[in-house]
Design an enzyme around this catalytic site. Structure first.
Site: not given
Length: 361
Positions: A107, A181, A310
């Site tokens: 991420h 997220h 996601e």
């Protein structure tokens, strides 16, 4: 949209920069968005009884987001999901990234877009546009990247929508893969498991893009635990834990979506029987990471108290030439749209309205 709308003060980040909270609203739907991390802090929609409830997991204070957050509601980047070995080669040059998930980068690293204060560039009652300039070399990525994020809520006769639009341009070749997220719980932030696809070691794809689950490897239990073409409660069908779920400690798998990437199409749906809320997801992306919050250890939100969908390109695409490219070059514009559509009429989203999605094996 106007260029004002400072929102209400919410606190400061680690460096003392002010963070604000904005409320968006339309008939039957409202949301709170933070300038910190582009966080979707809350999303209120009605159930079949007409009662409004928050269907995403959020935190109460800025201090909570600085110390407790597991990406709750945040926009992650430059690269959502994992990059193997925390490195990639682009145009013959190797780039090293910070590792924050074993040897991999997850991420965007420990100080990715989720940990930045975004600038408000437009605000209205039903939408907000935020911008962030990621400088050349930030988190190891090449090129200065200008990102715009827009949240919009809207209402129609049969449903309400939350739309998330992403745009980005760069001054040098780089990789971009943005996603939100949020953890969804259609029961309304309950702590019970949500209505609960293949991964290898480190939750990365085990090889090139391979056949869907059950077509070449694995037994029937694996196949049925990772296929959601019909309404199902994931994890509730097998007496033993399938190897694919054991690897990830539950669901933490990227699914290859049907339809043509770049076009907005329906790809997934959730339905909660007690509140009779349903959520249909539409996206322009080629994949979706389905994560059931297996490792949530928050003092309020425990394991499997929310489920993430996601939308994104595939994990480790910068190192997988066979995957759809995530390279963005000068003169190009990255564009992505995801819509979360809610109904509260007691009806399930029709299964045949959702495109098929297949996990890696």
């Amino acid at each position: 949209m106007t260029q004002d709308g400072a929102g209400e003060e919410f606190g400061t980040d680690r460096d003392g920069r002010p963070v604000h909270r904005h409320r968006l609203h339309a008939p039957g739907i409202s949301a709170h968005v933070l300038t910190y991390g582009g966080v979707l802090q809350s999303l209120e929609v009605a159930d079949a009884a007409g009662e409004s409830g928050n269907v995403v997991l959020g935190l109460d204070t800025m201090g909570d987001y600085l110390t407790r957050s597991r990406f709750f509601g945040a926009v992650v980047g430059r690269y959502g999901n994992r990059i193997a070995g925390a490195s990639f080669t682009l145009d013959g040059k190797e780039y090293r990234l910070p590792s924050n998930h074993g040897r991999n980068s997850l991420h965007g690293g420990p100080a990715g877009f989720h940990d930045r204060v975004w600038r408000v560039v437009g605000a209205a009652g039903d939408r907000i546009a935020l911008a962030y300039r990621s400088p050349d070399g930030e988190a190891g990525y090449p090129g200065a990247l200008d990102v715009t994020l827009c949240y919009t809520v809207s209402a129609a006769r049969t449903h309400t929508d939350l739309c998330i639009d992403y745009r980005a341009v760069t001054d040098a070749p780089t990789h971009v893969n943005l996603t939100n997220h949020s953890y969804f719980n259609l029961r309304g932030q309950g702590d019970d498991p949500p209505p609960s696809a293949a991964a290898g070691r480190g939750r990365l794809p085990p090889g090139g893009r391979r056949a869907p689950a059950g077509q070449r490897h694995g037994g029937a239990r694996d196949r049925h635990s990772l296929r959601f073409h019909r309404p199902a409660v994931p994890g509730g069908r097998a007496r033993r834990v399938p190897p694919q779920l054991a690897v990830a400690g539950g669901l933490d798998h990227c699914f290859v979506l049907g339809g043509r990437p770049g076009t907005l199409r329906s790809v997934a749906a959730l339905w909660e029987p007690e509140t009779e809320r349903s959520m249909e997801m539409l996206t322009t992306e080629p994949g979706v990471q389905l994560y059931s919050g297996n490792r949530l250890t928050d003092v309020v939100h425990g394991p499997r108290s929310g489920l993430c969908l996601e939308t994104q390109h595939f994990p480790d695409s910068p190192n997988r030439p066979a995957f759809p490219s995530t390279v963005l070059r000068p003169g190009q514009e990255y564009r992505s749209r995801t819509v979360y559509r809610f109904r509260a009429d007691g009806g399930r989203v029709a299964a045949d309205s959702v495109r098929q999605a297949e996990p890696w094996q």
